[in-house]
Design a protein around this motif. Structure first.
Motif, PDB file in Angstrom:
ATOM      1  N   ILE A   1     -11.838   7.526  27.905  1.00  0.00           N
ATOM      2  CA  ILE A   1     -12.447   8.270  26.804  1.00  0.00           C
ATOM      3  C   ILE A   1     -13.940   7.964  26.828  1.00  0.00           C
ATOM      4  O   ILE A   1     -14.356   6.838  26.538  1.00  0.00           O
ATOM      5  CB  ILE A   1     -11.846   7.859  25.441  1.00  0.00           C
ATOM      6  CG1 ILE A   1     -10.317   7.861  25.494  1.00  0.00           C
ATOM      7  CG2 ILE A   1     -12.363   8.783  24.349  1.00  0.00           C
ATOM      8  CD1 ILE A   1      -9.702   9.190  25.788  1.00  0.00           C
TER       9      ILE A   1
ATOM     10  N   PRO B   1     -15.487   7.359  22.679  1.00  0.00           N
ATOM     11  CA  PRO B   1     -14.375   7.040  21.776  1.00  0.00           C
ATOM     12  C   PRO B   1     -14.767   7.108  20.303  1.00  0.00           C
ATOM     13  O   PRO B   1     -15.892   6.775  19.921  1.00  0.00           O
ATOM     14  CB  PRO B   1     -13.981   5.619  22.182  1.00  0.00           C
ATOM     15  CG  PRO B   1     -15.206   5.047  22.831  1.00  0.00           C
ATOM     16  CD  PRO B   1     -15.854   6.205  23.515  1.00  0.00           C
ATOM     17  N   LYS B   2     -13.824   7.564  19.495  1.00  0.00           N
ATOM     18  CA  LYS B   2     -14.015   7.692  18.060  1.00  0.00           C
ATOM     19  C   LYS B   2     -13.100   6.723  17.307  1.00  0.00           C
ATOM     20  O   LYS B   2     -12.012   6.369  17.778  1.00  0.00           O
ATOM     21  CB  LYS B   2     -13.709   9.126  17.609  1.00  0.00           C
ATOM     22  CG  LYS B   2     -14.622  10.185  18.217  1.00  0.00           C
ATOM     23  CD  LYS B   2     -16.003  10.147  17.593  1.00  0.00           C
ATOM     24  CE  LYS B   2     -16.860  11.317  18.064  1.00  0.00           C
ATOM     25  NZ  LYS B   2     -18.170  11.360  17.363  1.00  0.00           N
TER      26      LYS B   2
ATOM     27  N   ASP C   1      -6.906  19.615  27.035  1.00  0.00           N
ATOM     28  CA  ASP C   1      -8.172  18.937  26.793  1.00  0.00           C
ATOM     29  C   ASP C   1      -8.817  19.532  25.547  1.00  0.00           C
ATOM     30  O   ASP C   1      -8.833  20.748  25.363  1.00  0.00           O
ATOM     31  CB  ASP C   1      -9.087  19.127  28.014  1.00  0.00           C
ATOM     32  CG  ASP C   1     -10.463  18.534  27.814  1.00  0.00           C
ATOM     33  OD1 ASP C   1     -11.301  19.184  27.135  1.00  0.00           O
ATOM     34  OD2 ASP C   1     -10.720  17.437  28.324  1.00  0.00           O
TER      35      ASP C   1
ATOM     36  N   TYR D   1     -11.609  15.313  25.342  1.00  0.00           N
ATOM     37  CA  TYR D   1     -10.641  14.293  24.938  1.00  0.00           C
ATOM     38  C   TYR D   1      -9.236  14.739  25.361  1.00  0.00           C
ATOM     39  O   TYR D   1      -8.833  15.865  25.068  1.00  0.00           O
ATOM     40  CB  TYR D   1     -10.677  14.088  23.427  1.00  0.00           C
ATOM     41  CG  TYR D   1     -11.959  13.472  22.910  1.00  0.00           C
ATOM     42  CD1 TYR D   1     -12.023  12.124  22.561  1.00  0.00           C
ATOM     43  CD2 TYR D   1     -13.115  14.240  22.783  1.00  0.00           C
ATOM     44  CE1 TYR D   1     -13.205  11.559  22.091  1.00  0.00           C
ATOM     45  CE2 TYR D   1     -14.301  13.687  22.322  1.00  0.00           C
ATOM     46  CZ  TYR D   1     -14.341  12.344  21.969  1.00  0.00           C
ATOM     47  OH  TYR D   1     -15.509  11.791  21.518  1.00  0.00           O
TER      48      TYR D   1
ATOM     49  N   MET E   1      -4.219  14.125  19.999  1.00  0.00           N
ATOM     50  CA  MET E   1      -5.420  13.930  20.807  1.00  0.00           C
ATOM     51  C   MET E   1      -5.831  12.465  20.792  1.00  0.00           C
ATOM     52  O   MET E   1      -5.802  11.808  19.752  1.00  0.00           O
ATOM     53  CB  MET E   1      -6.563  14.781  20.247  1.00  0.00           C
ATOM     54  CG  MET E   1      -7.824  14.763  21.088  1.00  0.00           C
ATOM     55  SD  MET E   1      -9.254  15.322  20.112  1.00  0.00           S
ATOM     56  CE  MET E   1      -9.496  13.904  19.034  1.00  0.00           C
TER      57      MET E   1
ATOM     58  N   ALA F   1      -8.326   9.865  20.386  1.00  0.00           N
ATOM     59  CA  ALA F   1      -9.675   9.665  19.857  1.00  0.00           C
ATOM     60  C   ALA F   1     -10.339   8.504  20.584  1.00  0.00           C
ATOM     61  O   ALA F   1     -11.562   8.462  20.736  1.00  0.00           O
ATOM     62  CB  ALA F   1      -9.618   9.386  18.359  1.00  0.00           C
ATOM     63  N   SER F   2      -9.519   7.558  21.034  1.00  0.00           N
ATOM     64  CA  SER F   2      -9.976   6.425  21.826  1.00  0.00           C
ATOM     65  C   SER F   2      -8.793   5.945  22.647  1.00  0.00           C
ATOM     66  O   SER F   2      -7.718   6.553  22.620  1.00  0.00           O
ATOM     67  CB  SER F   2     -10.504   5.302  20.915  1.00  0.00           C
ATOM     68  OG  SER F   2      -9.452   4.735  20.159  1.00  0.00           O
TER      69      SER F   2
ATOM     70  N   LEU G   1     -14.216  16.628  15.269  1.00  0.00           N
ATOM     71  CA  LEU G   1     -14.587  15.502  16.130  1.00  0.00           C
ATOM     72  C   LEU G   1     -16.001  14.962  15.901  1.00  0.00           C
ATOM     73  O   LEU G   1     -16.181  13.748  15.757  1.00  0.00           O
ATOM     74  CB  LEU G   1     -14.450  15.924  17.593  1.00  0.00           C
ATOM     75  CG  LEU G   1     -13.187  15.522  18.338  1.00  0.00           C
ATOM     76  CD1 LEU G   1     -13.119  16.252  19.668  1.00  0.00           C
ATOM     77  CD2 LEU G   1     -13.151  14.027  18.539  1.00  0.00           C
TER      78      LEU G   1
END
Length: 207
Positions: A57, A60-61, A140, A144, A164, A166-167, A200
């Protein structure tokens, strides 16, 4: 009567989404080699699983830093024509899992978007447990990795469950429901994907 039917149907969809996440929680222990639900697996094991699969990732979130009802940004909500206030729904099937927040469309209460974030869970766990779902597809979302893990083909369904990464160790679920009149004409996963893509940028970066 229409309002009653709409609410009853949304209840079924939400329960279905909760059931899918609970099933994965039970199955994911097999992919990490640990006992217990995926929410109880260690961060180290999930990260290792992601690394071994070659999944990276880039940006990353930290989605779990937000309340579930903060995951859909104001701009996304406006673009998707959703009500301002989301409804927080607890996971009665497995209380240890986070609440889901659901928004209704301002013009059509049959159309909804629901979001939640899971910690200590990797997208690899969905890859490893794809046989659990009636319909599974990798995709995708703005760079992500994500999957559609649905009970049936979204092309012929009123709902879509999309997950999805996020990290490396966080997964965000975007579950949507569309009007019965749109089934077979509109893919509900398009709404799931759009909700994630638009939201996002508003999520904080992982530290």
């Amino acid at each position: 009567m229409d309002t009653f039917i709409a609410r009853a149907r949304r209840g079924v969809v939400v329960v279905g989404g909760l059931l899918l996440t609970t099933v994965l929680a039970a199955c994911s222990a097999d992919s990490t080699g640990q006992n217990g639900s995926s929410a109880e697996t260690t961060t180290g094991s999930v990260t290792s699983s992601a690394s071994q699969s070659g999944i990276e990732i880039d940006n990353p979130k930290d989605a779990i830093a937000l309340d579930p009802c903060e995951l859909l940004s104001n701009d996304a909500r406006t673009t998707l024509d959703m009500e301002a206030d989301g409804e927080s729904i607890p996971n009665d099937l497995k209380p240890s899992l986070p609440d889901i927040c659901r928004w209704e469309n301002v013009e059509n209460s049959f159309t909804t978007v629901s979001l939640t974030a899971f910690s200590d869970r990797s997208i690899q766990q969905y890859y490893d447990n794809k046989s659990t779902y009636g319909y599974f597809e990798k995709l995708d979302v703005s760079g992500y990795p994500a999957v559609v893990a649905n009970t049936e083909d979204p092309d012929n369904s009123a709902d879509c469950a999309m997950y999805m990464a996020a990290s490396a160790n966080q997964v965000v679920m975007s579950s949507t429901d569309i009007s019965p009149d749109d089934v077979g004409k509109v893919n509900p996963c398009d709404l799931s994907r759009k909700a994630l893509k638009l939201s996002l940028p508003s999520w904080p970066a992982a530290k």
